[in-house]
Design a protein around this motif. Structure first.
Motif, PDB file in Angstrom:
ATOM      1  N   UNK A 150      -0.467   2.981  -7.690  1.00  0.00           N
ATOM      2  CA  UNK A 150      -1.373   1.841  -7.744  1.00  0.00           C
ATOM      3  C   UNK A 150      -1.723   1.456  -9.193  1.00  0.00           C
ATOM      4  N   UNK A 151      -1.250   0.144  -9.613  1.00  0.00           N
ATOM      5  CA  UNK A 151      -1.464  -0.525 -10.787  1.00  0.00           C
ATOM      6  C   UNK A 151      -0.082  -0.411 -11.678  1.00  0.00           C
ATOM      7  N   UNK A 152       0.978   0.212 -10.912  1.00  0.00           N
ATOM      8  CA  UNK A 152       2.267   0.832 -11.749  1.00  0.00           C
ATOM      9  C   UNK A 152       3.451  -0.358 -11.183  1.00  0.00           C
ATOM     10  N   UNK A 153       3.345  -0.674  -9.911  1.00  0.00           N
ATOM     11  CA  UNK A 153       4.455  -1.692  -9.257  1.00  0.00           C
ATOM     12  C   UNK A 153       3.632  -2.905  -9.062  1.00  0.00           C
ATOM     13  N   UNK A 154       4.433  -3.874  -9.012  1.00  0.00           N
ATOM     14  CA  UNK A 154       4.133  -5.372  -8.812  1.00  0.00           C
ATOM     15  C   UNK A 154       4.410  -5.737  -7.541  1.00  0.00           C
ATOM     16  N   UNK A 155       5.427  -5.063  -6.922  1.00  0.00           N
ATOM     17  CA  UNK A 155       5.302  -5.445  -5.183  1.00  0.00           C
ATOM     18  C   UNK A 155       6.319  -4.359  -4.847  1.00  0.00           C
ATOM     19  N   UNK A 156       5.785  -4.027  -3.662  1.00  0.00           N
ATOM     20  CA  UNK A 156       6.221  -2.721  -2.817  1.00  0.00           C
ATOM     21  C   UNK A 156       6.153  -2.905  -1.467  1.00  0.00           C
ATOM     22  N   UNK A 157       7.377  -2.578  -0.462  1.00  0.00           N
ATOM     23  CA  UNK A 157       7.377  -2.816   0.665  1.00  0.00           C
ATOM     24  C   UNK A 157       6.859  -1.579   1.448  1.00  0.00           C
ATOM     25  N   UNK A 158       5.812  -1.522   2.153  1.00  0.00           N
ATOM     26  CA  UNK A 158       5.230  -0.484   2.775  1.00  0.00           C
ATOM     27  C   UNK A 158       5.320  -0.560   4.586  1.00  0.00           C
ATOM     28  N   UNK A 159       6.216   0.173   5.224  1.00  0.00           N
ATOM     29  CA  UNK A 159       7.113   1.313   4.717  1.00  0.00           C
ATOM     30  C   UNK A 159       8.302   0.731   4.072  1.00  0.00           C
ATOM     31  N   UNK A 160       9.201   1.564   3.538  1.00  0.00           N
ATOM     32  CA  UNK A 160      10.256   0.823   3.053  1.00  0.00           C
ATOM     33  C   UNK A 160      11.328   0.460   4.065  1.00  0.00           C
ATOM     34  N   UNK A 161      12.034  -0.595   4.133  1.00  0.00           N
ATOM     35  CA  UNK A 161      12.622  -1.228   5.128  1.00  0.00           C
ATOM     36  C   UNK A 161      13.785  -0.631   5.315  1.00  0.00           C
ATOM     37  N   UNK A 162      14.344   0.053   4.212  1.00  0.00           N
ATOM     38  CA  UNK A 162      15.648   0.982   4.526  1.00  0.00           C
ATOM     39  C   UNK A 162      15.466   2.268   5.253  1.00  0.00           C
ATOM     40  N   UNK A 163      14.287   2.894   5.222  1.00  0.00           N
ATOM     41  CA  UNK A 163      13.870   3.970   5.832  1.00  0.00           C
ATOM     42  C   UNK A 163      13.289   3.700   7.238  1.00  0.00           C
TER      43      UNK A 163
END
Length: 205
Positions: A150-163
């Motif tokens: 939280x507050x560290x990344x600017x954009x993050x996919x949840x869940x990771x599409x690859x996994x």
């Protein structure tokens, strides 16, 4: 993975379940997962803001994984919590590696993906344990990622599409392999029975 393999497999297995091409248990599982995925897609359409925030929530994938984990929890006879925790730690470790960009290396997703599959395969006793380890691990990683980054990344996919796609493809492959194996044994048993009946009939004559 550019091609939406996970979505395609969930949709296809859901259709097979609807048209009674699967066993009763597999039919129940894939109809539940497909139904949850469809509900998630409707939520994504109803709440488009999910793609404009720091965390891009894929509701369809999250609900599908939750349905798969809940079903696997009921069916597995082995350990339930530890395998999912172990796979989630691997995924969190991979996320931390990504944040430290100099530590990234070529093919790191496939490397960590292989570790996740290996852990889920070796730490569980059956197919449902593997499903719970993968789906539960991805969901735990989802929660920990939100908490830790939280507050560290600017954009993050949840869940990771690859996994998501890797897990669904792996589980679908195992499911198809198991179904084909059962079909082969069933046909072999039928042929053996027919051969025995033929021998008995000729013996009596």
């Amino acid at each position: 993975m550019i091609f939406p393999l996970g979505e395609y497999l969930v949709f296809s297995m859901g259709l097979l379940a609807v048209f009674n091409k699967l066993s009763n248990r597999s039919k129940h599982v894939w109809m539940s997962v497909s139904g949850a995925w469809l509900i998630g897609r409707l939520l994504e359409i109803a709440f488009p803001w999910s793609s404009t925030r720091i965390y891009h929530y894929h509701f369809a994938q999250i609900l599908a994984l939750a349905a798969l984990a809940a079903t696997a929890w009921q069916y597995t006879s082995g350990r339930k919590i530890l395998p999912a925790v172990m796979t989630s730690f691997v995924l969190v470790g991979q996320n931390l590696l990504v944040l430290n960009e100099p530590a990234m290396f070529l093919g790191e997703q496939w490397f960590f993906g292989g570790i996740v599959l290996l852990i889920s395969f070796l730490s569980t006793a059956d197919f449902w344990g593997i499903a719970l380890a993968l789906a539960g691990g991805i969901l735990l990683d989802l929660g920990m990622s939100v908490l830790l980054f939280q507050g560290v990344v600017r954009y993050y996919e949840l869940p990771d599409p690859f996994y998501w796609q890797l897990s669904i493809a792996f589980l679908t492959s195992l499911s198809i392999r198991k179904s084909l194996s059962l079909l082969w044994h069933r046909r072999s048993a039928e042929k053996l029975k027919e051969s025995e009946d033929y021998s008995l009939k000729n013996g009596k004559e």
